[in-house]
Motif scaffolding. Structure first.
Motif, PDB file in Angstrom:
ATOM      1  N   ARG A   6       0.841  -1.190   0.000  1.00  0.00           N
ATOM      2  CA  ARG A   6       0.000   0.000   0.000  1.00  0.00           C
ATOM      3  C   ARG A   6       0.879   1.243   0.000  1.00  0.00           C
ATOM      4  O   ARG A   6       1.896   1.311   0.698  1.00  0.00           O
ATOM      5  N   TRP A   7       0.465   2.218  -0.790  1.00  0.00           N
ATOM      6  CA  TRP A   7       1.181   3.488  -0.898  1.00  0.00           C
ATOM      7  C   TRP A   7       0.146   4.598  -0.842  1.00  0.00           C
ATOM      8  O   TRP A   7      -0.837   4.576  -1.587  1.00  0.00           O
ATOM      9  N   PHE A   8       0.372   5.578   0.029  1.00  0.00           N
ATOM     10  CA  PHE A   8      -0.628   6.611   0.262  1.00  0.00           C
ATOM     11  C   PHE A   8      -0.441   7.848  -0.606  1.00  0.00           C
ATOM     12  O   PHE A   8      -1.080   8.869  -0.365  1.00  0.00           O
ATOM     13  N   GLY A   9       0.405   7.761  -1.606  1.00  0.00           N
ATOM     14  CA  GLY A   9       0.542   8.871  -2.535  1.00  0.00           C
ATOM     15  C   GLY A   9       1.805   9.677  -2.311  1.00  0.00           C
ATOM     16  O   GLY A   9       2.692   9.299  -1.538  1.00  0.00           O
ATOM     17  N   PRO A  10       1.924  10.820  -2.987  1.00  0.00           N
ATOM     18  CA  PRO A  10       3.160  11.599  -2.978  1.00  0.00           C
ATOM     19  C   PRO A  10       3.631  12.025  -1.595  1.00  0.00           C
ATOM     20  O   PRO A  10       4.829  12.261  -1.406  1.00  0.00           O
ATOM     21  N   ASN A  11       2.736  12.135  -0.625  1.00  0.00           N
ATOM     22  CA  ASN A  11       3.139  12.563   0.721  1.00  0.00           C
ATOM     23  C   ASN A  11       3.502  11.400   1.641  1.00  0.00           C
ATOM     24  O   ASN A  11       3.850  11.619   2.801  1.00  0.00           O
ATOM     25  N   ASP A  12       3.418  10.180   1.135  1.00  0.00           N
ATOM     26  CA  ASP A  12       3.754   9.004   1.930  1.00  0.00           C
ATOM     27  C   ASP A  12       5.262   8.999   2.189  1.00  0.00           C
ATOM     28  O   ASP A  12       6.060   9.080   1.248  1.00  0.00           O
ATOM     29  N   GLY A  26       3.481  -4.576  -7.695  1.00  0.00           N
ATOM     30  CA  GLY A  26       2.262  -3.793  -7.728  1.00  0.00           C
ATOM     31  C   GLY A  26       2.148  -2.813  -6.588  1.00  0.00           C
ATOM     32  O   GLY A  26       2.750  -2.982  -5.523  1.00  0.00           O
ATOM     33  N   VAL A  27       1.346  -1.777  -6.823  1.00  0.00           N
ATOM     34  CA  VAL A  27       1.048  -0.753  -5.818  1.00  0.00           C
ATOM     35  C   VAL A  27      -0.451  -0.758  -5.550  1.00  0.00           C
ATOM     36  O   VAL A  27      -1.270  -0.898  -6.467  1.00  0.00           O
ATOM     37  N   VAL A  28      -0.791  -0.613  -4.292  1.00  0.00           N
ATOM     38  CA  VAL A  28      -2.175  -0.472  -3.852  1.00  0.00           C
ATOM     39  C   VAL A  28      -2.321   0.963  -3.360  1.00  0.00           C
ATOM     40  O   VAL A  28      -1.641   1.371  -2.414  1.00  0.00           O
ATOM     41  N   THR A  29      -3.176   1.748  -3.998  1.00  0.00           N
ATOM     42  CA  THR A  29      -3.282   3.147  -3.608  1.00  0.00           C
ATOM     43  C   THR A  29      -4.675   3.678  -3.904  1.00  0.00           C
ATOM     44  O   THR A  29      -5.538   2.954  -4.428  1.00  0.00           O
ATOM     45  N   ALA A  30      -4.882   4.948  -3.560  1.00  0.00           N
ATOM     46  CA  ALA A  30      -6.174   5.600  -3.780  1.00  0.00           C
ATOM     47  C   ALA A  30      -5.935   7.089  -3.957  1.00  0.00           C
ATOM     48  O   ALA A  30      -4.872   7.609  -3.622  1.00  0.00           O
ATOM     49  N   LEU A  31      -6.942   7.763  -4.449  1.00  0.00           N
ATOM     50  CA  LEU A  31      -6.868   9.212  -4.642  1.00  0.00           C
ATOM     51  C   LEU A  31      -7.475   9.891  -3.410  1.00  0.00           C
ATOM     52  O   LEU A  31      -8.604  10.369  -3.430  1.00  0.00           O
ATOM     53  N   HIS A  32      -6.699   9.910  -2.342  1.00  0.00           N
ATOM     54  CA  HIS A  32      -7.193  10.418  -1.062  1.00  0.00           C
ATOM     55  C   HIS A  32      -7.531  11.908  -1.121  1.00  0.00           C
ATOM     56  O   HIS A  32      -8.279  12.407  -0.276  1.00  0.00           O
ATOM     57  N   GLN A  33      -6.981  12.599  -2.112  1.00  0.00           N
ATOM     58  CA  GLN A  33      -7.216  14.049  -2.192  1.00  0.00           C
ATOM     59  C   GLN A  33      -8.604  14.386  -2.724  1.00  0.00           C
ATOM     60  O   GLN A  33      -9.052  15.536  -2.603  1.00  0.00           O
ATOM     61  N   ILE A  34      -9.300  13.416  -3.304  1.00  0.00           N
ATOM     62  CA  ILE A  34     -10.627  13.673  -3.862  1.00  0.00           C
ATOM     63  C   ILE A  34     -11.686  13.461  -2.779  1.00  0.00           C
ATOM     64  O   ILE A  34     -11.717  12.411  -2.132  1.00  0.00           O
ATOM     65  N   PRO A  35     -12.563  14.428  -2.551  1.00  0.00           N
ATOM     66  CA  PRO A  35     -13.595  14.276  -1.517  1.00  0.00           C
ATOM     67  C   PRO A  35     -14.448  13.024  -1.754  1.00  0.00           C
ATOM     68  O   PRO A  35     -14.755  12.665  -2.896  1.00  0.00           O
ATOM     69  N   LEU A 186      -9.683   8.158   8.005  1.00  0.00           N
ATOM     70  CA  LEU A 186      -9.363   7.098   7.059  1.00  0.00           C
ATOM     71  C   LEU A 186      -7.872   6.849   7.005  1.00  0.00           C
ATOM     72  O   LEU A 186      -7.074   7.767   7.197  1.00  0.00           O
ATOM     73  N   PRO A 187      -7.437   5.608   6.736  1.00  0.00           N
ATOM     74  CA  PRO A 187      -6.016   5.365   6.485  1.00  0.00           C
ATOM     75  C   PRO A 187      -5.513   6.290   5.381  1.00  0.00           C
ATOM     76  O   PRO A 187      -6.177   6.501   4.371  1.00  0.00           O
ATOM     77  N   GLY A 188      -4.323   6.829   5.595  1.00  0.00           N
ATOM     78  CA  GLY A 188      -3.795   7.808   4.651  1.00  0.00           C
ATOM     79  C   GLY A 188      -4.017   9.228   5.128  1.00  0.00           C
ATOM     80  O   GLY A 188      -3.513  10.172   4.544  1.00  0.00           O
ATOM     81  N   SER A 189      -4.753   9.357   6.224  1.00  0.00           N
ATOM     82  CA  SER A 189      -5.005  10.678   6.791  1.00  0.00           C
ATOM     83  C   SER A 189      -4.442  10.736   8.200  1.00  0.00           C
ATOM     84  O   SER A 189      -4.497   9.759   8.939  1.00  0.00           O
ATOM     85  N   GLU A 190      -3.894  11.873   8.584  1.00  0.00           N
ATOM     86  CA  GLU A 190      -3.420  12.071   9.941  1.00  0.00           C
ATOM     87  C   GLU A 190      -4.396  12.928  10.735  1.00  0.00           C
ATOM     88  O   GLU A 190      -4.133  13.294  11.872  1.00  0.00           O
ATOM     89  N   TYR A 375       1.986   1.314   8.803  1.00  0.00           N
ATOM     90  CA  TYR A 375       2.483   1.309   7.424  1.00  0.00           C
ATOM     91  C   TYR A 375       3.918   1.825   7.307  1.00  0.00           C
ATOM     92  O   TYR A 375       4.296   2.399   6.293  1.00  0.00           O
ATOM     93  N   SER A 376       4.722   1.616   8.338  1.00  0.00           N
ATOM     94  CA  SER A 376       6.149   1.878   8.207  1.00  0.00           C
ATOM     95  C   SER A 376       6.747   0.814   7.284  1.00  0.00           C
ATOM     96  O   SER A 376       6.185  -0.262   7.093  1.00  0.00           O
ATOM     97  N   MET A 377       7.899   1.125   6.693  1.00  0.00           N
ATOM     98  CA  MET A 377       8.430   0.268   5.639  1.00  0.00           C
ATOM     99  C   MET A 377       9.123  -0.983   6.157  1.00  0.00           C
ATOM    100  O   MET A 377       8.883  -2.084   5.677  1.00  0.00           O
TER     101      MET A 377
END
Length: 401
Positions: A6-12, A26-35, A186-190, A375-377
């Motif tokens: 899983r990768w949370f995007g450019p800020n991960d 493969g990468v597992v990700t989402a567009l967390h920036q979209i409402p 949600l995961p990917g959010s602080e 989700y630390s590496m």
């Protein structure tokens, strides 16, 4: 299985190069920036694909293989009249993803909170850290911090009293830490939900019980599964985490019976399962290898992790080493391998299951870094190495289907 992370995007803080070096394809990700509820546009999807797949002669190119998650709007979960508008948006997002070549979409149907823990830094004697859920601490938050009306009915007298006594010994900082942990988004959010407005979110479910939430889930699935099937997309619902009702909210994807009922509600292979061994494994009454054998054709995505139950009633648990928790990882991976062999024999185009190691320990150099909880590496790399070795040994020893 196809190894992913899983990768949370450019800020991960975990980079795509880290994932490449782990040996993932493969990468597992989402567009967390979209409402939540908005359409994932072709441009936004392509931008993420370009970011992931940019490589050169020296570096292996990764692929965006799984969406996790395409979130379901709360109006759909609550069955409000406006749900059809959000369902149409969801369908359009699926169309745009399919056009970009993405064929696996994970989602969940947990009301308000996506997942819940009471401690994000539970420390082992060896010094590494992990996630933990303690029922008494959750009761403390619910009864005496949130002060949810009617919460007393959800806890026995012993838990209510022990939570009250514990509150009296906690500092303001400890109370705030517990509050932020329970209300983490949600995961990917602080960002956590705000306590002042959280009760309003719960109040919106006052008239929605187990029956109503199931009906709303089945309505949603019956609407989107035919579109997904036409597009060649496999939808896969993530089980509840933890797999039990919380805060007066129903949870309807916690057991094998729940999964089977959902599969029967919409008899399409596109209506599938994210097989999360950690979420399902918290309950001692879930037979994980048996679920794979009985519902394997609907499993489209796999999360491999395990927890350690700390009490007989399964209410306290922590994330455990991937091969040493309550999940029999050997039997789980063996059953998944046999399912893949069955699919190969039947000439499935999706015979291999995308898998990711889930919720690694925070350890070694990552103890000094700020990462998303679980989700630390380095911890996930350790888990992937263990799972990779176990899968290889099973593949070489198990007779083909």
């Amino acid at each position: 299985m196809i190894q992913t992370m899983r990768w949370f995007g450019p800020n991960d803080p975990v980079s795509l190069m880290d994932i490449r070096q782990a040996g993932c394809s493969g990468v597992v990700t989402a567009l967390h920036q979209i409402p939540v509820g908005d359409v994932w546009t072709r441009a936004a999807i392509q931008e993420r694909i370009t970011l992931i797949e940019t490589g050169n002669e020296q570096h292996t190119t990764l692929k965006w293989l799984v969406v996790e998650s395409l979130p379901v709007h709360e109006h759909i979960k609550k069955g409000l009249p406006s749900r059809d508008e959000y369902i149409e948006n969801y369908k359009q997002s699926l169309r745009n993803l399919a056009e970009a070549g993405i064929r696996t979409v994970c989602y969940n149907f947990m009301p308000v909170l996506d997942w819940s823990r009471t401690d994000l830094t539970y420390t082992f004697p060896e010094g590494h850290k992990t996630l933990r859920f303690v029922w008494e601490d959750f009761a403390l938050f619910d009864l005496y911090i949130l002060q949810r009306p009617g919460a007393e009915a959800d806890y026995d007298a012993e838990v209510r009293e022990s939570a009250k006594l514990k509150l009296q010994s906690m500092s303001p900082v400890e109370i705030q830490t517990l509050t932020n942990t329970v209300l983490l988004g949600l995961p990917g959010s602080e960002e956590a939900f705000e306590l002042a407005h959280f009760q309003e979110l719960l109040n919106a479910y006052a008239q929605i019980g187990d029956k109503e939430l199931r009906e709303n889930l089945y309505y949603f699935v019956r609407e989107i599964a035919p579109v997904a099937e036409e597009l060649g997309i496999n939808l896969c619902i993530h089980p509840d985490d933890p797999p039990r009702p919380l805060l007066g909210l129903p949870r309807v994807v916690s057991t094998e019976a729940d999964l089977a009922q959902l599969m029967n509600a919409c008899d399409s292979r596109a209506n599938g399962i994210t097989f999360c061994t950690g979420s399902l494994g918290v309950r001692g009454d879930n037979d994980l290898p048996g679920i794979i054998r009985r519902l394997g054709d609907r499993i489209h995505f796999v999360h491999l992790r395990t927890t350690k139950r700390e009490s007989e009633d399964n209410r306290n648990f922590h994330e455990a080493p991937h091969l040493n928790g309550d999940v029999d990882m050997y039997e789980v991976i063996k059953a998944l391998h046999q399912e893949e062999l069955r699919r190969k024999a039947a000439h499935y185009t999706d015979a291999l299951l995308p898998m990711r190691p889930d919720h690694g320990f925070q350890m070694l150099d990552d103890l000094h870094k700020k990462t998303y909880p679980g989700y630390s590496m380095i911890g996930r790399l350790k888990a992937l190495a263990e799972l990779r070795g176990l899968e290889m040994s099973i593949a070489r020893s198990v007779q083909e289907y």
